[in-house]
Design a protein around this motif. Structure first.
Motif: not given
Ligand code: ZN
Length: 409
Positions: A47-48, A341-348, A357-365
């Motif tokens: 996600m952007h 999800a996340a609101d943004h990346s914060t690279p070290c 962009p940040v990883p997003v996932l949906f989980y559920g029936p």
């Protein structure tokens, strides 16, 4: 059938490959069997939050995720933080952020935080309710030296400069209008009067004399900045029909929840730091499903660790979160959709937010699965959601819950 949602937002989750982690990101390097299980059983993507090439601030990215375009609804940090302090805002209120500070007789700033004062309750109370030229000042203590200030009344504008010079080497600035409107002139004048009156009240407080006797710096000035007008807009409940709550340790995120009209739930040991009580937060979220059908659950520390450049700490915190995630997943029923999800990346490497962009996932029936079997920046490029934007999240949630209106016939 899905009816409820837990939206678990890991602040600053995304990162970039770290050489010391063998070219993996902290999320990829962490042992995360539970995140990976959810990725394998769910649908993933990247996600952007604010669109490609936009480096998001936390406040605006959360507004975007919840379907409130920042260009329309973001008027500054003031209204969001004031909402988080439990102030019931009204349309047209002007909100400002405040610091209790120490100044000399000429308003030169001696300490921006009044010696890191921690209990500002009595000082805020002494100023709360002041009325100047028909405008009411509502002053509530925040964490540490901070406070939230509301101006309530007719003819106000947020188009004014800060009184806070943002550095300790300059004196307090007189507030000036930023535009040639009667409202801006009026508001600047009122705040300048407030600064004079409030500094006299604070100067004369017995508590401040006691602080001086104890060798502590007095909280003799309230430095103001970040004026924003509270806009008129539909609450989260009105917009989506969800009865929503917010579980967050950080003031800004509690503010986002309150700003959108979500109930704020306290969770024991929620600190917004790496030592936060994750188990407690997840338990609070599950318990909240009894009463609420949308739970905004915010976890802060990955962002702070990224800003410190602490890639090992970020990896370890995410592994720790993963261990506690098992109990959350176990507690989910067949009616609940889990969004991570996340609101943004914060690279070290950058020690700052980035547009990655940040990883997003949906989980559920009923959620379509894809081929992705681990939760990470690289793996999620192959996810079924593809590349989405923050504004796509709520429509996706509504779709999974069968609550989208039909377009056409
Ligand atoms: Zn953030």
């Amino acid at each position: 059938m899905l009816q409820k949602v837990i939206a678990l937002i890991f602040d600053g989750l995304g990162d970039r490959p770290v050489p010391e982690l063998g070219g993996k990101t902290p999320l990829e390097a962490a042992a995360t069997p539970n995140f990976d299980y959810l990725a394998a059983q769910g649908e993933t993507g990247l996600m952007h939050t604010l669109g490609r090439g936009v480096r998001p601030g936390s406040d605006v990215s959360h507004l975007a995720i919840f379907g409130y375009p920042p260009q329309e609804y973001y008027t500054g940090r003031g209204p969001i933080e004031a909402a988080g302090l439990g102030i019931e805002l009204q349309s047209g209120d002007i909100a400002l952020r405040g610091n209790f500070a120490t100044v000399d007789a000429d308003w030169n700033i001696l300490d921006r935080r009044a010696g890191r004062i921690s209990d500002t309750g009595p000082f805020a109370a002494a100023l709360d309710g002041l009325i100047i030229d028909g405008i009411e000042f509502i002053v509530k203590p925040g964490t540490g030296h901070r406070a939230g200030v509301i101006l309530r009344g007719k003819g106000l504008s947020s188009k004014i400069t800060d009184a806070d010079p943002h550095s300790g080497d300059e004196p307090v600035s007189q507030v000036r209008p930023l535009e040639e409107s009667p409202g801006a002139h009026f508001t600047a004048t009122i705040i300048n009067k407030f600064m004079k009156q409030s500094s006299e009240i604070l100067h004369n407080m017995l508590l401040n004399r006691e602080r001086l006797e104890q060798g502590l710096l007095p909280a003799n000035f309230l430095l103001l900045r970040g004026a924003g007008i509270f806009p008129s807009f539909p609450s989260f409940a009105e917009k989506y029909g969800f009865n929503a709550c917010c579980i967050a340790g950080g003031g800004l995120y509690r503010g986002i929840g309150a700003f959108l009209g979500m109930d704020l739930l306290d969770s024991p040991g929620a600190t917004a730091m790496p030592d936060t009580n994750l188990a407690g937060k997840f338990r609070t979220a599950l318990a909240a499903l009894e009463k609420y059908d949308f739970v905004f659950l915010h976890i802060k520390a990955a962002d702070s660790l990224g800003e410190d450049g602490n890639y090992a700490g970020k990896r370890d915190f995410l592994a720790e979160a993963d261990r506690h995630l098992a109990a959350l997943v176990k507690g989910l029923d067949q009616e609940t959709l889990l969004l991570i999800a996340a609101d943004h990346s914060t690279p070290c490497q950058l020690k700052a937010h980035s547009a990655d962009p940040v990883p997003v996932l949906f989980y559920g029936p009923g959620v379509r699965t894809d081929e992705v079997t681990s939760f990470g920046e690289r793996a999620c490029t192959k996810g079924g959601l593809g590349f989405i934007e923050g504004k796509d999240l709520m429509p996706q949630i509504l779709n999974l819950l069968g609550r989208l209106h039909l377009l056409g016939a």
